[in-house]
Design a protein around this motif. Sequence first.
Motif, PDB file in Angstrom:
ATOM      1  N   ASP A  25       5.233 -19.065 -21.008  1.00 17.30           N
ATOM      2  CA  ASP A  25       4.774 -18.988 -19.604  1.00 17.30           C
ATOM      3  C   ASP A  25       3.133 -19.100 -20.036  1.00 17.30           C
ATOM      4  O   ASP A  25       2.740 -19.303 -21.057  1.00 17.30           O
ATOM      5  N   SER A  26       2.437 -18.714 -18.876  1.00 20.85           N
ATOM      6  CA  SER A  26       1.002 -18.729 -19.153  1.00 20.85           C
ATOM      7  C   SER A  26       0.180 -17.773 -20.016  1.00 20.85           C
ATOM      8  O   SER A  26      -0.809 -17.928 -20.583  1.00 20.85           O
ATOM      9  N   SER A  27       1.268 -16.686 -20.498  1.00 26.54           N
ATOM     10  CA  SER A  27       0.768 -15.555 -21.496  1.00 26.54           C
ATOM     11  C   SER A  27       0.977 -16.043 -22.858  1.00 26.54           C
ATOM     12  O   SER A  27       0.331 -16.157 -23.855  1.00 26.54           O
ATOM     13  N   ASN A  32      -1.981 -18.807 -28.019  1.00 28.39           N
ATOM     14  CA  ASN A  32      -2.094 -17.662 -27.322  1.00 28.39           C
ATOM     15  C   ASN A  32      -1.937 -16.530 -28.331  1.00 28.39           C
ATOM     16  O   ASN A  32      -1.154 -16.401 -29.256  1.00 28.39           O
ATOM     17  N   LEU A  33      -2.883 -15.348 -28.041  1.00 22.84           N
ATOM     18  CA  LEU A  33      -2.646 -14.271 -29.002  1.00 22.84           C
ATOM     19  C   LEU A  33      -1.006 -13.714 -29.093  1.00 22.84           C
ATOM     20  O   LEU A  33      -0.571 -13.220 -30.123  1.00 22.84           O
ATOM     21  N   TYR A  34      -0.475 -13.694 -27.777  1.00 14.36           N
ATOM     22  CA  TYR A  34       0.767 -13.126 -27.834  1.00 14.36           C
ATOM     23  C   TYR A  34       1.847 -14.165 -28.546  1.00 14.36           C
ATOM     24  O   TYR A  34       2.726 -13.658 -28.964  1.00 14.36           O
ATOM     25  N   TRP A  35       1.509 -15.407 -28.794  1.00 17.26           N
ATOM     26  CA  TRP A  35       2.226 -16.249 -29.619  1.00 17.26           C
ATOM     27  C   TRP A  35       2.177 -16.073 -30.861  1.00 17.26           C
ATOM     28  O   TRP A  35       2.782 -16.361 -31.776  1.00 17.26           O
ATOM     29  N   TYR A  44       4.338  -7.970 -25.976  1.00 13.58           N
ATOM     30  CA  TYR A  44       4.611  -8.684 -25.080  1.00 13.58           C
ATOM     31  C   TYR A  44       6.124  -8.891 -24.690  1.00 13.58           C
ATOM     32  O   TYR A  44       6.604  -8.863 -23.557  1.00 13.58           O
ATOM     33  N   PHE A  45       6.841  -8.619 -25.625  1.00 14.61           N
ATOM     34  CA  PHE A  45       8.286  -8.720 -25.656  1.00 14.61           C
ATOM     35  C   PHE A  45       9.082  -7.439 -25.151  1.00 14.61           C
ATOM     36  O   PHE A  45      10.011  -7.231 -24.871  1.00 14.61           O
ATOM     37  N   THR A  46       8.090  -6.297 -25.723  1.00 17.19           N
ATOM     38  CA  THR A  46       8.735  -5.048 -25.480  1.00 17.19           C
ATOM     39  C   THR A  46       8.310  -4.232 -24.481  1.00 17.19           C
ATOM     40  O   THR A  46       9.064  -3.660 -23.594  1.00 17.19           O
ATOM     41  N   ASN A  47       6.990  -4.410 -23.924  1.00 15.88           N
ATOM     42  CA  ASN A  47       6.395  -3.861 -22.855  1.00 15.88           C
ATOM     43  C   ASN A  47       6.103  -4.506 -21.553  1.00 15.88           C
ATOM     44  O   ASN A  47       6.300  -4.155 -20.605  1.00 15.88           O
ATOM     45  N   TRP A  52      13.007  -7.431 -25.290  1.00 14.88           N
ATOM     46  CA  TRP A  52      13.218  -6.945 -26.833  1.00 14.88           C
ATOM     47  C   TRP A  52      13.691  -5.510 -26.712  1.00 14.88           C
ATOM     48  O   TRP A  52      13.032  -4.489 -26.034  1.00 14.88           O
ATOM     49  N   ASP A  53      15.113  -5.072 -27.205  1.00 17.67           N
ATOM     50  CA  ASP A  53      15.226  -3.802 -27.456  1.00 17.67           C
ATOM     51  C   ASP A  53      15.200  -3.450 -28.924  1.00 17.67           C
ATOM     52  O   ASP A  53      15.553  -4.406 -29.913  1.00 17.67           O
ATOM     53  N   THR A  54      15.000  -1.982 -29.255  1.00 13.29           N
ATOM     54  CA  THR A  54      14.959  -1.691 -30.630  1.00 13.29           C
ATOM     55  C   THR A  54      16.449  -1.980 -31.137  1.00 13.29           C
ATOM     56  O   THR A  54      17.413  -1.809 -30.218  1.00 13.29           O
ATOM     57  N   SER A  55      16.509  -2.173 -32.564  1.00 19.89           N
ATOM     58  CA  SER A  55      17.614  -2.364 -32.944  1.00 19.89           C
ATOM     59  C   SER A  55      17.688  -1.732 -34.369  1.00 19.89           C
ATOM     60  O   SER A  55      16.906  -0.890 -34.679  1.00 19.89           O
ATOM     61  N   ASN A  56      18.389  -1.872 -35.149  1.00 17.83           N
ATOM     62  CA  ASN A  56      18.625  -1.348 -36.475  1.00 17.83           C
ATOM     63  C   ASN A  56      19.187  -2.687 -37.517  1.00 17.83           C
ATOM     64  O   ASN A  56      19.665  -3.518 -37.105  1.00 17.83           O
TER      65      ASN A  56
END
Length: 126
Positions: A25-27, A32-35, A44-47, A52-56
């Motif tokens: 996407d545009s971000s 780009n810094l998110y990339w 980017y992917f958590t907030n 993204w969900d935390t896992s283990n």
Amino acid sequence: YNWFCSNDCANYVSQAMNAGGVPRDSSWKPGNLYWQKCSYMKNYFTNIKNWWDTSNYTNCNAGGIILLCKAGSTSPYHAMMVVGNDTVTHTYSAHTTDRLKQPFSSTYFGSDRVEYYRFSNVYPAH
């Protein structure tokens, strides 16, 4: 794609996620810094996207993300992609120091704090 000599891990993981179907996407796009930066990617992917969900160690399957943080830090400095987890052998691939289907254990990354993420049920859930 650009190559960021000795600092290419998030760029590599972004390329792999995009090849696996995560839409740009545009971000989140090449350059780009998110990339290309681990801490931006995590944010980017958590907030921002909440994809993204935390896992283990046990539950982070192929397509999941491993982020390494120095002890005492919440800011990741290295990103890798889980490429296999059959409950016996866990493998990852990464760039900067090239790794392809490298086996790892729950203690493999030493004293660094390890964060595991997997895609949530939002998008691009498989």
